[in-house]
Scaffold this motif. Structure first.
Motif, short mmCIF file in Angstrom:
data_model
loop_
_atom_site.label_atom_id
_atom_site.label_comp_id
_atom_site.label_asym_id
_atom_site.label_seq_id
_atom_site.Cartn_x
_atom_site.Cartn_y
_atom_site.Cartn_z
N LEU A 95 9.59 14.34 2.81
CA LEU A 95 9.20 12.78 3.07
C LEU A 95 7.66 12.51 3.97
CD1 LEU A 95 12.71 11.24 3.12
CD2 LEU A 95 11.64 11.07 1.13
N PRO A 96 7.03 11.85 3.94
CA PRO A 96 5.99 11.57 5.09
C PRO A 96 6.66 11.64 6.34
CG PRO A 96 6.15 9.74 2.76
CD PRO A 96 7.56 10.23 3.00
N VAL A 97 5.77 12.30 7.25
CA VAL A 97 6.62 12.53 8.34
C VAL A 97 5.43 12.50 9.91
CG1 VAL A 97 6.84 14.80 8.99
CG2 VAL A 97 7.81 13.09 10.10
N GLU B 250 3.56 4.21 10.33
CA GLU B 250 3.20 2.50 10.38
C GLU B 250 4.51 2.70 10.78
OE1 GLU B 250 0.83 1.26 12.00
OE2 GLU B 250 -0.81 1.45 11.56
N PRO B 251 5.40 1.81 11.98
CA PRO B 251 7.04 1.58 12.15
C PRO B 251 6.78 0.97 10.59
CG PRO B 251 6.10 0.94 13.66
CD PRO B 251 5.05 1.26 12.93
N ALA B 252 6.12 -0.03 10.05
CA ALA B 252 6.73 -0.52 8.92
C ALA B 252 7.01 0.22 7.32
CB ALA B 252 5.32 -1.35 8.41
N GLN B 253 5.99 1.27 7.30
CA GLN B 253 6.01 2.34 6.36
C GLN B 253 6.97 3.43 6.96
OE1 GLN B 253 2.40 4.24 7.41
NE2 GLN B 253 1.48 3.38 5.55
N ILE B 254 7.60 3.32 7.80
CA ILE B 254 8.61 4.23 8.04
C ILE B 254 9.85 3.84 7.17
CG2 ILE B 254 10.50 5.18 9.41
CD1 ILE B 254 7.61 5.83 11.12
N GLU B 255 9.93 2.63 7.76
CA GLU B 255 11.43 1.55 7.33
C GLU B 255 10.91 1.72 5.72
OE1 GLU B 255 13.63 0.18 9.17
OE2 GLU B 255 13.07 1.32 11.20
N HIS B 256 10.18 0.84 5.55
CA HIS B 256 10.05 1.31 3.58
C HIS B 256 10.58 2.61 3.22
CE1 HIS B 256 8.85 0.80 -0.35
NE2 HIS B 256 7.99 1.61 -0.26
N VAL B 257 10.30 3.63 3.49
CA VAL B 257 11.01 4.77 3.14
C VAL B 257 11.97 5.39 3.50
CG1 VAL B 257 11.21 7.45 3.68
CG2 VAL B 257 9.11 6.50 3.98
N SER C 146 0.91 -1.00 0.44
CA SER C 146 -0.05 0.19 0.54
C SER C 146 1.06 1.44 -0.13
CB SER C 146 -0.58 0.29 0.82
OG SER C 146 0.11 -0.18 2.31
N GLU C 147 0.33 2.25 -0.47
CA GLU C 147 1.03 3.72 -0.02
C GLU C 147 1.53 4.35 0.87
OE1 GLU C 147 0.40 6.93 -3.76
OE2 GLU C 147 -1.51 5.59 -3.00
N THR C 148 2.77 4.77 0.99
CA THR C 148 2.60 5.58 2.06
C THR C 148 2.94 6.80 1.88
OG1 THR C 148 4.65 3.79 2.74
CG2 THR C 148 4.91 5.79 3.85
N ARG C 149 1.61 7.20 2.36
CA ARG C 149 1.16 8.74 1.80
C ARG C 149 2.15 9.94 2.79
NH1 ARG C 149 -2.97 8.80 -2.56
NH2 ARG C 149 -2.96 11.51 -1.97
#
Ligand code: PLP
Length: 395
Positions: free
Chosen positions: A356-358, A363-370, A6-9
Motif C-alpha cells: 500500500l502507499p506509504v 497527505e492525511p486525507a490520502q491515508i484516510e482514503h486508503v 485524485s489518485e493516491t499513488r
C-alpha cells in the motif's frame, strides 16, 4: 458537481522534489561549475557522510545497487563454482549478481513474519556445502534480517556476510544496530524510488575493512587506480558527481522522511487492527528495531488479494505486488536443483502480499482514503468469510 478524486499513488517524487528544489538545483550547479562529473570531491564527501550515517568506516560509491552487489562479491573473490546463499524472496538483482559472476545462488526460505531469511532454514540449507563462500541476507521492505543469528552462523561456517540493504537505509535491527553496519560488506541502492533516491542510478558499498575498501575503489575503475598496472579485472562502475551532490542534499532530509513513513505505517497498523479485518500488517522484530517501511506490505488471504487490488484500483489507490514469483521460480534459475516445495513461505508470500502507499509525501486525507477503501472492501467481502461473488476469484 463532484470533483474527480485524485489518485493516491505509491510514489510522489514530484512532491518530494518540489519541497527541496532550490537546494537540489544549487547542488547541481555546484557540480557544473566544479567541472568534475565522475567520482572526485563531491562523491568523496557523500561517501564520508553516508558511511557515518550507516555507522561504518568506509563507503565506496558506484553506478547502481546492482553494481554494488557485484563489486562486493568481486571484492570477496567470489568466482565460478562458488556458492552464495540468499533468500528465495527478493528483487532479482540479489541472485542475479551471484549468477553474473558464474557462482551459484543457493536459496533459503523466509520467515513468514518478517519476509527475511529464516536463520533456521538458512542453517539447514548451508549445512554440508563445502563450496559455500558467503551469505547474502536481504533486509526486505525496510526491515533488517536477524543479523544476530546470521552472524553467529556465518562465523561458525567461516564465511562472510554481504548485506543487501538496498531497501533498508536507516533501519535498525533487533539489537538497535544500523542496517548495513554488521556484514563484512553491505550494499545500497539509490534507485529513484528507494527511500534515499537519486535522479537516476547510483549505489554504494560500505565496510569497516580498509583493505576491502581499497579493493572496491580499484574494482569500480577496472581493477587499477592512478595508472597502476592491472593485477585484477574489475568493472566500470563510477558514481556520478551530480547524483552524489543530489544525494547529499537528500540525506539531510532522510530522517524526516523516514519519520513520516513510520507514522503512516503506524496509523495503518492501528486502524486496520481496530477494524478487525483479515489483513496481516508488517510485524516488527523487537521493540528497539526500526522498520523504515520502504514498502508497507500487508498479507491478505490469497483468494482476496487480487479482488482487493481491483477494488483499490477502482478507488484510485495504487498498489503493487512484491514479488509475484520466488527467485527459484525464475526460468533462468530452472537448472538449479531446487524444488518448489522447498520454499513454502516464499510461495505463500507471492500469493498473499500487497503493498500500500506509504511514502513520506502522503497527505492525511490520502491515508484516510486508503484506510476507508481497504476497510470498505473487507466489510463488503464479509471479512474472513468472503461473499459468494468474490470467493471464486483466483489468488
Ligand atoms: C533496488 C534493489 C537492488 C538493486 O538496485 P539498483 O540500484 O536498482 O541496481 C538490489 N537489491 C534489492 C533488494 C533492491 O531492492
Amino acid at each position: 458537481m463532484t470533483r474527480e478524486r485524485s489518485e493516491t499513488r505509491r510514489l510522489d517524487l514530484g512532491a518530494q522534489h518540489a519541497e527541496i528544489r532550490a537546494e537540489i538545483t544549487q547542488a547541481i550547479e555546484r557540480v557544473i561549475d566544479g567541472g568534475c562529473f565522475l567520482l572526485g570531491p563531491e562523491v568523496e564527501a557523500f561517501e564520508r557522510e553516508f558511511a557515518a550515517y550507516c555507522d561504518r568506516q568506509f563507503a565506496v560509491g558506484c553506478a547502481s545497487g546492482s553494481d554494488a552487489l557485484l563489486l562486493a562479491l568481486l571484492a570477496l573473490g567470489i568466482a565460478p563454482g562458488d556458492e552464495v546463499l540468499c533468500p528465495a524472496y527478493s528483487f532479482f538483482a540479489t541472485a542475479g549478481s551471484i549468477a553474473r559472476l558464474g557462482a551459484k545462488p543457493v536459496f533459503a526460505d523466509i520467515d513468514p513474519a518478517t519476509f527475511n531469511l529464516d536463520p533456521d532454514q538458512t542453517r539447514r540449507v548451508a549445512a554440508d556445502r563445502p563450496r559455500l563462500r558467503a551469505i547474502l541476507p536481504v533486509h526486505l521492505f525496510g526491515q533488517v534480517a536477524d543479523m544476530e543469528a546470521l552472524t553467529d552462523l556465518a562465523e561458525e561456517l567461516g564465511v562472510p556476510i554481504v548485506e543487501d540493504a538496498a531497501q533498508s537505509i536507516g533501519a535498525d535491527d533487533a539489537q538497535g544496530r544500523r542496517a548495513g553496519s554488521r556484514g563484512s560488506l553491505a550494499c545500497f541502492s539509490f534507485y529513484p524510488s528507494k527511500n534515499l533516491g537519486a535522479l537516476g542510478d547510483a549505489g554504494m558499498v560500505v565496510t569497516d575493512d580498509a583493505e576491502l575498501a581499497e579493493k572496491l575503489r580499484r574494482l569500480r575503475v577496472h581493477g587499477a587506480t592512478r595508472g597502476e598496472p592491472h593485477r585484477e579485472v574489475g568493472i566500470g562502475s563510477r558514481l556520478d558527481a551530480v547524483q552524489a551532490a543530489v544525494l547529499r542534499v537528500k540525506l539531510r532530509h532522510l530522517e524526516r522522511w523516514t519519520k513520516s513513513r513510520r507514522e503512516h505505517a503506524a496509523l495503518y497498523d492501528r486502524r486496520f487492527s481496530a477494524a478487525g479485518i483479515p489483513l496481516r500488517t508488517p510485524r516488527p522484530t523487537a521493540p528497539c528495531a526500526r522498520h523504515v517501511y520502504h514498502q508497507y506490505v500487508a498479507r491478505v488471504p490469497a483468494e482476496l488479494r487480487d479482488p482487493l487490488r481491483t477494488h483499490l484500483d477502482e478507488h484510485k489507490v495504487e498498489t503493487a505486488v512484491y514479488y509475484s514469483r520466488g527467485l527459484h521460480e525464475e526460468p533462468c534459475f530452472a537448472q538449479l536443483d531446487h524444488r518448489s516445495r522447498d520454499f513454502p513461505h516464499t510461495e505463500a508470500a507471492t500469493r498473499e502480499c500487497v503493498a500500500l502507499p506509504v511514502h513520506a509525501e502522503l497527505e492525511p486525507a490520502q491515508i484516510e482514503h486508503v484506510i476507508d477503501s481497504v476497510t470498505a472492501f473487507f466489510s463488503s467481502a464479509g471479512g474472513a468469510d468472503p461473499a459468494p461473488g468474490r470467493s471464486s476469484a483466483e489468488g
